[in-house]
Design an enzyme around this catalytic site. Structure first.
Site, mmCIF file in Angstrom:
data_model
loop_
_atom_site.group_PDB
_atom_site.id
_atom_site.type_symbol
_atom_site.label_atom_id
_atom_site.label_comp_id
_atom_site.label_asym_id
_atom_site.label_seq_id
_atom_site.Cartn_x
_atom_site.Cartn_y
_atom_site.Cartn_z
ATOM 1 N N ALA A 33 -35.062 -101.347 -31.658
ATOM 2 C CA ALA A 33 -34.663 -99.977 -31.284
ATOM 3 C C ALA A 33 -35.356 -99.508 -30.007
ATOM 4 O O ALA A 33 -34.843 -98.623 -29.314
ATOM 5 C CB ALA A 33 -34.972 -99.017 -32.425
ATOM 6 N N ALA B 119 -35.461 -85.944 -49.198
ATOM 7 C CA ALA B 119 -35.048 -84.913 -50.153
ATOM 8 C C ALA B 119 -34.303 -85.575 -51.294
ATOM 9 O O ALA B 119 -33.412 -86.397 -51.065
ATOM 10 C CB ALA B 119 -34.140 -83.891 -49.478
ATOM 11 N N LYS C 188 -17.931 -92.389 -47.625
ATOM 12 C CA LYS C 188 -16.517 -92.593 -47.234
ATOM 13 C C LYS C 188 -15.602 -91.519 -47.782
ATOM 14 O O LYS C 188 -14.626 -91.136 -47.135
ATOM 15 C CB LYS C 188 -16.022 -93.974 -47.667
ATOM 16 C CG LYS C 188 -16.192 -94.303 -49.139
ATOM 17 C CD LYS C 188 -17.466 -95.035 -49.378
ATOM 18 C CE LYS C 188 -17.758 -95.159 -50.855
ATOM 19 N NZ LYS C 188 -18.609 -96.262 -51.183
ATOM 20 N N VAL D 61 -17.737 -98.249 -45.015
ATOM 21 C CA VAL D 61 -16.657 -99.214 -45.299
ATOM 22 C C VAL D 61 -17.247 -100.611 -45.459
ATOM 23 O O VAL D 61 -17.948 -101.103 -44.565
ATOM 24 C CB VAL D 61 -15.600 -99.235 -44.171
ATOM 25 C CG1 VAL D 61 -14.466 -100.196 -44.523
ATOM 26 C CG2 VAL D 61 -15.045 -97.847 -43.915
ATOM 27 N N ILE E 109 -21.011 -105.226 -44.340
ATOM 28 C CA ILE E 109 -20.215 -105.904 -43.298
ATOM 29 C C ILE E 109 -20.070 -104.974 -42.092
ATOM 30 O O ILE E 109 -19.624 -103.834 -42.247
ATOM 31 C CB ILE E 109 -18.793 -106.262 -43.798
ATOM 32 C CG1 ILE E 109 -18.862 -107.079 -45.103
ATOM 33 C CG2 ILE E 109 -18.007 -107.011 -42.725
ATOM 34 C CD1 ILE E 109 -17.487 -107.357 -45.708
ATOM 35 N N GLU F 115 -19.050 -96.439 -58.183
ATOM 36 C CA GLU F 115 -19.259 -95.049 -57.774
ATOM 37 C C GLU F 115 -19.693 -94.246 -58.992
ATOM 38 O O GLU F 115 -19.494 -94.669 -60.130
ATOM 39 C CB GLU F 115 -17.947 -94.473 -57.226
ATOM 40 C CG GLU F 115 -17.477 -95.106 -55.943
ATOM 41 C CD GLU F 115 -18.487 -94.981 -54.815
ATOM 42 O OE1 GLU F 115 -18.919 -93.866 -54.506
ATOM 43 O OE2 GLU F 115 -18.870 -96.022 -54.248
ATOM 44 N N ASP G 183 -11.508 -95.219 -54.076
ATOM 45 C CA ASP G 183 -12.575 -95.597 -53.139
ATOM 46 C C ASP G 183 -12.008 -96.487 -52.024
ATOM 47 O O ASP G 183 -12.318 -96.292 -50.836
ATOM 48 C CB ASP G 183 -13.691 -96.325 -53.902
ATOM 49 C CG ASP G 183 -14.781 -96.827 -52.983
ATOM 50 O OD1 ASP G 183 -15.541 -96.004 -52.459
ATOM 51 O OD2 ASP G 183 -14.860 -98.069 -52.779
ATOM 52 N N LYS H 276 -11.767 -95.803 -47.854
ATOM 53 C CA LYS H 276 -12.185 -96.748 -46.804
ATOM 54 C C LYS H 276 -11.012 -97.118 -45.894
ATOM 55 O O LYS H 276 -11.167 -97.248 -44.670
ATOM 56 C CB LYS H 276 -12.789 -97.995 -47.447
ATOM 57 C CG LYS H 276 -14.097 -97.705 -48.182
ATOM 58 C CD LYS H 276 -14.482 -98.858 -49.086
ATOM 59 C CE LYS H 276 -15.766 -98.558 -49.835
ATOM 60 N NZ LYS H 276 -16.013 -99.492 -50.938
ATOM 61 N N GLY I 237 -24.141 -102.322 -53.121
ATOM 62 C CA GLY I 237 -25.492 -102.687 -53.555
ATOM 63 C C GLY I 237 -26.529 -102.091 -52.618
ATOM 64 O O GLY I 237 -26.224 -101.742 -51.472
HETATM 65 P P1 NDP Z 1 -26.800 -92.484 -56.108
HETATM 66 O O1 NDP Z 1 -26.204 -91.592 -57.119
HETATM 67 O O2 NDP Z 1 -27.496 -93.722 -56.582
HETATM 68 O O3 NDP Z 1 -27.833 -91.657 -55.214
HETATM 69 C C1 NDP Z 1 -27.650 -90.329 -54.821
HETATM 70 C C2 NDP Z 1 -28.983 -89.638 -54.849
HETATM 71 O O4 NDP Z 1 -28.863 -88.335 -54.311
HETATM 72 C C3 NDP Z 1 -29.539 -89.509 -56.274
HETATM 73 O O5 NDP Z 1 -30.899 -89.845 -56.302
HETATM 74 C C4 NDP Z 1 -29.305 -88.019 -56.560
HETATM 75 O O6 NDP Z 1 -30.213 -87.490 -57.476
HETATM 76 C C5 NDP Z 1 -29.521 -87.420 -55.184
HETATM 77 N N1 NDP Z 1 -28.938 -86.104 -55.047
HETATM 78 C C6 NDP Z 1 -27.805 -85.611 -55.597
HETATM 79 N N2 NDP Z 1 -27.597 -84.342 -55.197
HETATM 80 C C7 NDP Z 1 -28.627 -84.018 -54.400
HETATM 81 C C8 NDP Z 1 -28.979 -82.851 -53.693
HETATM 82 N N3 NDP Z 1 -28.231 -81.740 -53.737
HETATM 83 N N4 NDP Z 1 -30.107 -82.841 -52.965
HETATM 84 C C9 NDP Z 1 -30.876 -83.957 -52.913
HETATM 85 N N5 NDP Z 1 -30.586 -85.108 -53.573
HETATM 86 C C10 NDP Z 1 -29.485 -85.131 -54.300
HETATM 87 O O7 NDP Z 1 -25.656 -92.866 -55.097
HETATM 88 P P2 NDP Z 1 -25.537 -94.156 -54.163
HETATM 89 O O8 NDP Z 1 -26.825 -94.445 -53.520
HETATM 90 O O9 NDP Z 1 -24.854 -95.240 -54.912
HETATM 91 O O10 NDP Z 1 -24.477 -93.649 -53.086
HETATM 92 C C11 NDP Z 1 -24.855 -92.822 -52.010
HETATM 93 C C12 NDP Z 1 -23.706 -92.788 -51.013
HETATM 94 O O11 NDP Z 1 -23.504 -94.098 -50.513
HETATM 95 C C13 NDP Z 1 -22.356 -92.347 -51.588
HETATM 96 O O12 NDP Z 1 -21.654 -91.630 -50.611
HETATM 97 C C14 NDP Z 1 -21.660 -93.679 -51.859
HETATM 98 O O13 NDP Z 1 -20.259 -93.564 -51.862
HETATM 99 C C15 NDP Z 1 -22.152 -94.481 -50.704
HETATM 100 N N6 NDP Z 1 -22.129 -95.916 -50.879
HETATM 101 C C16 NDP Z 1 -22.683 -96.488 -51.994
HETATM 102 C C17 NDP Z 1 -22.726 -97.857 -52.115
HETATM 103 C C18 NDP Z 1 -23.358 -98.514 -53.283
HETATM 104 O O14 NDP Z 1 -23.369 -99.753 -53.335
HETATM 105 N N7 NDP Z 1 -23.913 -97.801 -54.249
HETATM 106 C C19 NDP Z 1 -22.166 -98.730 -51.070
HETATM 107 C C20 NDP Z 1 -21.603 -98.022 -49.942
HETATM 108 C C21 NDP Z 1 -21.593 -96.665 -49.861
HETATM 109 P P3 NDP Z 1 -29.788 -87.460 -59.043
HETATM 110 O O15 NDP Z 1 -29.614 -88.875 -59.454
HETATM 111 O O16 NDP Z 1 -30.942 -86.789 -59.696
HETATM 112 O O17 NDP Z 1 -28.510 -86.669 -59.107
HETATM 113 N N1 HSE Z 2 -18.211 -98.470 -55.388
HETATM 114 C C1 HSE Z 2 -18.073 -99.113 -54.137
HETATM 115 C C2 HSE Z 2 -17.560 -100.526 -54.348
HETATM 116 C C3 HSE Z 2 -19.398 -99.138 -53.439
HETATM 117 O O1 HSE Z 2 -17.527 -100.968 -55.484
HETATM 118 O O2 HSE Z 2 -17.164 -101.177 -53.397
HETATM 119 C C4 HSE Z 2 -19.281 -99.569 -52.036
HETATM 120 O O3 HSE Z 2 -18.596 -98.668 -51.279
#
Ligand code: NDP
Ligand code: HSE
Length: 438
Positions: free
Chosen positions: A33, A43, A105, A132, A136, A190, A201, A205, A302
């Site tokens: 970077a 947060a 997404k 997306v 990748i 999700e 989902d 994407k 993941g």
């Molecule tokens: P998670 O539910 O595992 O994580 C979300 C986190 O945000 C939780 O710790 C949750 O806390 C916290 N949270 C919720 N509301 C608030 C708030 N108002 N203020 C602060 N923190 C908050 O989700 P993922 O990590 O799986 O997904 C995150 C994003 O990434 C999503 O948009 C998802 O679509 C995207 N994504 C996910 C992938 C995956 O493999 N999981 C892959 C690609 C994209 P709490 O649990 O206490 O509610």
């Molecule tokens: N729930 C999504 C999937 C996570 O299964 O592909 C990645 O976007």
């Protein structure tokens, strides 16, 4: 050089992965970077979880707005998900002049036009590689690597959970429910798994892929969406017997009548590379007029694979942070004033091939009736399979593959076939793509 300060919203699956990757590869990332990327604030609603992860110099809060409004934060990374509070945090961060990195997404597919317009107005970047196909770098490939091309079509396995479920069902004979439970336990699904299994989902994407490929606005409401929850095991088996595999594909294609935008289970020849993409892996096939067909493969979900894309965006934004805004790559690959309103083709007008499964009484003339209806609709049969009736049963499964036809014609023919007294129940119809066309 002064470090770049990052505020992370949400320390769940992807947030946790991002934290780990940033810490583990800190030195390499800084060398790439050109300056340190410091996780200054986290947060999360779960303060205990956030405190456990954060270093002593990281400020932890339960109030995401505190991060968004903090004067020292340069980049806000939104990993909360959903289309409500995440939208408020992102729009406020943009208004505050902060760059944004998100994996969300759903939010971009539904509110992306508003978010990118706000980012343009305030001169900040919104990066979304992780939105997306997880790890990748497909956004980078489409926006930059393939920029010389007129994209002709894209066909992608872009939902890891449904691909995992289909693979498990085919390879181990697991039931749909068992395979879904396993995918949830592994953190792929999700928060609402209907998004994965009903194709929503993947449609989110696909909306993003189509926008950056064809220079059109986000149009999630126009995506035809059909999931895998109604797929029967016998269709997976019969497809296999005919040399095909069933995958949930997101397809977008430029045609003279408009752009196709569709997500549905699809038979594809088993010999194609993309048919052999198994488990949670994703793959995106892109056909460009100059480059031909290219395929991008990797983990689509993941913690760390997705974090790989989030951190790549962080590095990109850090590098471009001080650059003249005019020199930045446009959010949607095309200049904002060069987006077009090319129409989206209604599903009834889409042209493709079909797999049909009919349950018929094993009597003379049944096949003749079916083939006459198809012929009258101008639909030609490519292959056919008739199964032996099971012990004591009067009905047999007939499986047909058609040549290409227009969706409204096959639908009309199916309605007529279902009215035949020799046919029992509904005709199963799954679309089929050879994926070898120009
Ligand atoms: P998670 O539910 O595992 O994580 C979300 C986190 O945000 C939780 O710790 C949750 O806390 C916290 N949270 C919720 N509301 C608030 C708030 N108002 N203020 C602060 N923190 C908050 O989700 P993922 O990590 O799986 O997904 C995150 C994003 O990434 C999503 O948009 C998802 O679509 C995207 N994504 C996910 C992938 C995956 O493999 N999981 C892959 C690609 C994209 P709490 O649990 O206490 O509610
Ligand atoms: N729930 C999504 C999937 C996570 O299964 O592909 C990645 O976007």
């Amino acid at each position: 050089m002064k470090p770049v300060n990052v505020g992370l919203l949400g320390i769940g699956t992807v947030g946790g992965g991002t934290f780990t990757v940033l810490r583990r590869n800190q030195e390499e990332i800084t060398r790439r970077a050109g300056r340190a990327i410091v996780l200054k604030m986290i947060a999360d609603k779960d303060l205990k979880k956030a405190r456990k992860l954060a270093g002593k110099n990281t400020i932890v809060t339960a109030d995401a707005m505190e991060v968004v409004n903090h004067p020292d934060i340069d980049i806000v990374v939104e990993l909360i998900g959903g289309t409500t509070v995440a939208k408020q945090f992102i729009l406020k961060a943009i208004k505050n002049g902060k760059h944004v990195v998100t994996a969300n997404k759903a939010l971009l597919a539904i509110h992306g036009n508003e978010i990118f317009a706000a980012a343009h107005k305030h001169g900040v970047m919104v990066a979304f590689e992780a939105a997306v196909a997880g790890g990748i770098p497909i956004i980078k490939a489409l926006r930059e690597g393939l920029t010389a091309n007129r994209v002709e079509w894209i066909a992608g396995i872009i939902n890891g959970t449904s691909n995992y479920i289909l693979s498990e069902m085919r390879n181990t004979g697991a039931s749909f429910a068992e395979a879904l439970r396993q995918a949830q336990a592994l953190g792929y699904a999700e928060a609402d798994p209907t998004f994965d299994i009903e194709g929503i989902d993947a449609a989110h994407k696909l909306t993003i892929l189509a926008a950056i490929s064809f220079g059109i606005p986000m149009q999630f409401d126009k995506v035809y969406t059909e999931g895998i929850s109604k797929l029967a095991r016998e269709d997976i088996r019969y497809a296999e017997e005919l040399g095909y595999r069933i995958k949930l594909l997101g397809i977008t294609k430029r045609t003279p009548k408009g752009i196709e935008l569709r997500v549905h289970p699809t038979l594809i020849p088993a010999r194609r590379l993309i048919a052999n993409v198994e488990g949670v892996m994703n793959a995106v096939l892109v056909k460009g007029d100059a480059v031909g067909a290219t395929m991008y493969y990797g983990a689509g979900a993941g913690a760390e694979p997705t974090a790989s894309a989030v951190v790549a965006d962080l590095v990109d934004v850090t590098r471009m942070h001080t650059a003249d805004r005019k020199h930045r790559v446009p959010h949607l690959a095309f200049q904002p004033d060069a987006l077009t309103n090319t129409p989206i083709l209604p599903m009834s007008e889409v042209q493709t091939s079909y797999y049909l499964r009919l349950r018929a009484f094993d009597k003379p003339g049944v096949l003749a009736d079916i083939t006459r209806i198809l012929a009258d609709s101008g639909i030609s049969i490519d292959a056919m399979l008739q199964k032996e009736p099971s012990e004591g049963e009067e009905q047999v499964d007939i499986i047909m593959l058609t040549h290409e036809t227009v969706e409204k014609h096959i639908n009309a023919a199916i309605r007529k076939i279902e009215k035949l007294s020799t046919i029992s129940g509904k005709v199963v119809r799954i679309r089929l793509e050879e994926l070898n066309r120009n």
